[in-house]
Design an enzyme around this catalytic site. Structure first.
Site, PDB file in Angstrom:
ATOM      1  N   TYR A 178       0.864  -1.187   0.000  1.00 17.78           N
ATOM      2  CA  TYR A 178       0.000   0.000   0.000  1.00 17.78           C
ATOM      3  C   TYR A 178       0.896   1.230   0.000  1.00 17.78           C
ATOM      4  O   TYR A 178       1.794   1.345   0.838  1.00 17.78           O
ATOM      5  CB  TYR A 178      -0.927   0.024   1.217  1.00 17.78           C
ATOM      6  CG  TYR A 178      -1.852   1.242   1.198  1.00 17.78           C
ATOM      7  CD1 TYR A 178      -2.843   1.359   0.226  1.00 17.78           C
ATOM      8  CD2 TYR A 178      -1.719   2.272   2.122  1.00 17.78           C
ATOM      9  CE1 TYR A 178      -3.673   2.470   0.175  1.00 17.78           C
ATOM     10  CE2 TYR A 178      -2.555   3.389   2.089  1.00 17.78           C
ATOM     11  CZ  TYR A 178      -3.530   3.480   1.108  1.00 17.78           C
ATOM     12  OH  TYR A 178      -4.354   4.579   1.059  1.00 17.78           O
ATOM     13  N   ASP A 281       9.156   3.245   0.139  1.00 17.48           N
ATOM     14  CA  ASP A 281       8.058   3.895   0.843  1.00 17.48           C
ATOM     15  C   ASP A 281       8.188   3.516   2.315  1.00 17.48           C
ATOM     16  O   ASP A 281       7.808   2.420   2.727  1.00 17.48           O
ATOM     17  CB  ASP A 281       6.724   3.414   0.256  1.00 17.48           C
ATOM     18  CG  ASP A 281       5.537   3.951   1.036  1.00 17.48           C
ATOM     19  OD1 ASP A 281       5.737   4.526   2.124  1.00 17.48           O
ATOM     20  OD2 ASP A 281       4.401   3.768   0.560  1.00 17.48           O
ATOM     21  N   LYS A 309       3.717   9.557   8.804  1.00 22.23           N
ATOM     22  CA  LYS A 309       3.293   8.945  10.072  1.00 22.23           C
ATOM     23  C   LYS A 309       4.231   9.255  11.250  1.00 22.23           C
ATOM     24  O   LYS A 309       4.181  10.332  11.796  1.00 22.23           O
ATOM     25  CB  LYS A 309       3.121   7.443   9.870  1.00 22.23           C
ATOM     26  CG  LYS A 309       2.027   7.154   8.814  1.00 22.23           C
ATOM     27  CD  LYS A 309       1.483   5.768   8.881  1.00 22.23           C
ATOM     28  CE  LYS A 309       0.584   5.464   7.708  1.00 22.23           C
ATOM     29  NZ  LYS A 309      -0.790   5.245   8.021  1.00 22.23           N
TER      30      LYS A 309
END
Ligand SMILES: Cc1ncc(COP(=O)(O)O)c(C=O)c1O
Length: 393
Positions: A178, A281, A309
């Site tokens: 994702y 990522d 995050k």
């Protein structure tokens, strides 16, 4: 990323995952406290919100059962509107590496607000320079950085940058990875087996969107392969001009799938051989496995790296970093090659101050936070294994 799970899903290492059914014959030795079955005040708020917000929540990934409205959070705990307190194992999909409302980070945010700092909308700030410096100092893959507001924005920019540099359009993504909600990457996450078919290696899977509204022409540019499968990456590189491969260094959105020994190094070699841009990522892995990114732990340097995050312990900021000669395409002297990087809220002083404070805190006392996290994770793993063994699972 959270998705309502289909019955069987194909994960990046090809394992079929089916939901576990409890074995009723064995009682667990650990006392399990039942969660309350009713949330009357939460239900009221959801009813109200649904009148004005589709689904009643601001990110549809948060639309899960039971529907609970949370009102307060501190450290490892969150509280709901009906007065229940929970240990927050979910932790908002990963940002809260220091726990909710860490006082050190909160103080940094207050101090920025008290200084009457604002979103000036013109020029630079000392704060963004400070954050850039601290990241470049600690993350080997980041020779220079830019700031965005979310992980999705940052992966979107990384891919656009790679396309501009290579003058190619095709990209490789991981089955079960994702990387955000935009057209290039909103695909092939928890794909049901009956949709995706048998494991293909070497090969690629069809683009399976996880959103409606993605143009077919766009889908043809995206190639999904198995994680831990270098042969499939090579297979795709031989068929299409690949601009970039984007992957989480550990897949963390379908449970945890670790890279096999040599896999990330193999990606680096293939990137060099086929001249595509290797993008790590690290939106989930970054700052949670250590300062410097998982790339540093694995000893593999991507060309571009993305953080989000945990970098600001819950405040909205993302970082795109990489090789300086690549990042400089954002200010390319030839305007036809220059990549547009803009954003009204990029490096807003509040999340920027939060990020500086978070990294500062993570570095304190020789990285004691990471030692504590390791201890907690080990005791969690041991405890879970005990419970699962007791349940005969
Ligand atoms: C690995 C990874 N990349 C990118 C994203 C997208 O980040 P954001 O939700 O901040 O847009 C996520 C979000 O869960 C993620 O887990």
């Amino acid at each position: 990323m959270n998705m309502l799970k289909p019955k069987h899903v194909l994960t990046g290492d090809g394992a079929e995952v089916a939901p576990l059914a409890p074995n009723k014959s064995t009682e667990p030795t650990t006392k399990i406290v039942e969660a309350p079955l009713a949330y009357p005040r939460s239900a009221e708020v959801f009813r109200h919100n649904r009148r004005f917000i589709p689904g009643g929540v601001a990110s549809v990934n948060r639309a899960v059962q039971p529907e609970i409205v949370f009102t307060k959070a501190q450290g490892a705990y969150i509280w709901d509107l009906d007065g229940n307190r929970y240990i927050d194992y979910h932790a908002a999909f990963a940002p809260h590496v220091l726990g909710h409302n860490d006082p050190y980070v909160t103080d940094a945010v207050f101090s920025v607000l008290k200084k009457e700092s604002s979103l000036y909308g013109s020029g630079t700030t000392e704060l963004e320079g400070q954050l850039a410096e601290v990241i470049c100092r600690h993350v080997p893959a980041a020779e220079s950085v830019q700031f965005l507001n979310s992980g999705s924005e940052a992966t979107c920019q990384a891919i656009r940058l790679a396309r501009a540099i290579t003058q190619r359009d095709h990209i490789i993504v991981m089955q079960a990875g994702y990387n955000g909600w935009h057209n290039d990457v909103a695909c092939n996450l928890m794909t049901p087996l009956d949709v995706i078919g048998p494991r293909l290696s070497p090969g690629e899977y069809p683009y399976i969107p996880i959103s409606a509204g993605i143009p077919l022409e766009h889908q043809k540019l995206v190639h999904a392969v198995n994680f831990n499968d270098l042969q499939s990456v090579e297979y795709v590189c031989q068929k299409y001009p690949i601009a970039a491969l984007i992957t989480e260094p550990i897949l963390q959105n379908v449970g945890i799938i670790k890279p096999k020994a040599g896999y990330l190094q193999g990606l680096r070699k293939l990137a060099d051989r086929y001249s595509f841009v290797l993008i790590f990522d690290e939106v989930k892995t970054g700052f949670r496995h250590g300062i410097g990114g998982y790339g540093r732990i694995a000893g593999v340097m991507p060309d571009l790296v993305v953080f989000g995050k945990a970098v600001a312990n819950g405040y909205p900021i993302a970082v795109l970093g990489g090789k300086k000669d690549m990042m400089d395409w954002f200010v390319h002297p030839d305007s036809s090659k220059r990549v547009l990087l803009a954003g009204t809220y990029n490096a807003h002083p509040v999340p920027t101050a939060a990020a500086i404070a978070t990294i500062d805190r993570l570095l304190m006392n020789g990285g004691e936070v990471y030692q504590k996290l390791e201890q907690l994770a080990t005791s969690m793993q041991n405890g879970l294994e005990k419970i699962l063994a007791a349940l005969n699972l």
